[in-house]
Design a protein around this motif. Sequence first.
Motif, short mmCIF file in Angstrom:
data_model
loop_
_atom_site.label_atom_id
_atom_site.label_comp_id
_atom_site.label_asym_id
_atom_site.label_seq_id
_atom_site.Cartn_x
_atom_site.Cartn_y
_atom_site.Cartn_z
N GLN A 88 0.83 -1.20 0.00
CA GLN A 88 0.00 0.00 0.00
C GLN A 88 0.87 1.26 0.00
N GLU A 89 1.98 1.23 0.71
CA GLU A 89 2.88 2.37 0.74
C GLU A 89 3.53 2.59 -0.61
N LEU A 90 3.86 1.50 -1.31
CA LEU A 90 4.46 1.62 -2.63
C LEU A 90 3.52 2.32 -3.61
N VAL A 91 2.25 2.03 -3.49
CA VAL A 91 1.28 2.63 -4.39
C VAL A 91 1.16 4.13 -4.14
N MET A 92 1.40 4.56 -2.92
CA MET A 92 1.22 5.95 -2.56
C MET A 92 2.35 6.85 -3.04
N VAL A 93 3.49 6.31 -3.39
CA VAL A 93 4.62 7.11 -3.84
C VAL A 93 4.58 7.17 -5.37
N PRO A 94 4.14 8.29 -5.95
CA PRO A 94 3.98 8.36 -7.40
C PRO A 94 5.31 8.27 -8.14
N ASN A 95 5.28 7.54 -9.23
CA ASN A 95 6.40 7.41 -10.16
C ASN A 95 7.68 6.85 -9.55
N SER A 96 7.58 6.14 -8.43
CA SER A 96 8.78 5.55 -7.84
C SER A 96 9.10 4.25 -8.58
N LYS A 97 10.36 3.88 -8.53
CA LYS A 97 10.81 2.66 -9.20
C LYS A 97 10.11 1.44 -8.60
N GLU A 98 9.96 1.42 -7.25
CA GLU A 98 9.31 0.31 -6.58
C GLU A 98 7.85 0.17 -7.01
N ARG A 99 7.18 1.32 -7.18
CA ARG A 99 5.77 1.29 -7.59
C ARG A 99 5.64 0.73 -9.00
N VAL A 100 6.50 1.16 -9.89
CA VAL A 100 6.44 0.68 -11.27
C VAL A 100 6.70 -0.82 -11.31
N GLU A 101 7.68 -1.30 -10.54
CA GLU A 101 7.98 -2.74 -10.51
C GLU A 101 6.82 -3.53 -9.91
N ALA A 102 6.24 -3.03 -8.81
CA ALA A 102 5.13 -3.73 -8.17
C ALA A 102 3.92 -3.79 -9.10
N LEU A 103 3.63 -2.71 -9.79
CA LEU A 103 2.50 -2.70 -10.72
C LEU A 103 2.74 -3.62 -11.92
N SER A 104 3.99 -3.73 -12.34
CA SER A 104 4.28 -4.61 -13.48
C SER A 104 4.13 -6.08 -13.10
N LYS A 105 4.30 -6.41 -11.81
CA LYS A 105 4.15 -7.79 -11.35
C LYS A 105 2.71 -8.15 -11.02
N ALA A 106 1.84 -7.14 -10.87
CA ALA A 106 0.44 -7.39 -10.51
C ALA A 106 -0.30 -8.04 -11.67
N SER A 107 -1.11 -9.05 -11.34
CA SER A 107 -1.87 -9.74 -12.39
C SER A 107 -3.22 -9.06 -12.65
N THR A 108 -3.74 -8.31 -11.68
CA THR A 108 -4.99 -7.56 -11.85
C THR A 108 -4.79 -6.17 -11.25
N HIS A 109 -5.77 -5.31 -11.43
CA HIS A 109 -5.62 -3.95 -10.94
C HIS A 109 -5.59 -3.86 -9.42
N CYS A 110 -6.12 -4.85 -8.70
CA CYS A 110 -6.11 -4.83 -7.24
C CYS A 110 -5.06 -5.76 -6.64
N ALA A 111 -4.36 -6.49 -7.46
CA ALA A 111 -3.41 -7.48 -6.94
C ALA A 111 -2.29 -6.84 -6.14
N ILE A 112 -1.97 -5.61 -6.43
CA ILE A 112 -0.90 -4.93 -5.70
C ILE A 112 -1.26 -4.74 -4.24
N LEU A 113 -2.54 -4.67 -3.92
CA LEU A 113 -2.98 -4.43 -2.55
C LEU A 113 -3.18 -5.71 -1.75
N GLN A 114 -2.95 -6.85 -2.34
CA GLN A 114 -3.20 -8.12 -1.64
C GLN A 114 -1.91 -8.70 -1.13
#
Length: 114
Positions: A88-114
Amino acid sequence: MRLAESFSKEACIAAWEAVGAVPPTCACLNDKQVLWELGDASQDDVTQIAMMEMQMANTIACDLLTARGFQGNLLKAEIRRKKSKKAQELVMVPNSKERVEALSKASTHCAILQ
């Protein structure tokens, strides 16, 4: 007409109040003090192990029923998993490298929060 009046919502509530009884509901299961989720305790916790075993047993039983031609998917249940605060913290930091990597690994739009 008399039967319908006897079992109306108002009549039932009045009868429950008269005897001091309230019918049980499942609302308590959503209370934070009662609700257990996978990830609430350590992986070695007896409750966590039992929950994982129940989840596996349900998945196997439903898959077996489906393979034999029944509608096993109607009985499939998922135990809630505790959401990761780190994700959840990764999602809150816009344009961070960690956020981009986490979103690229997510299989659905909500998978990052699980």
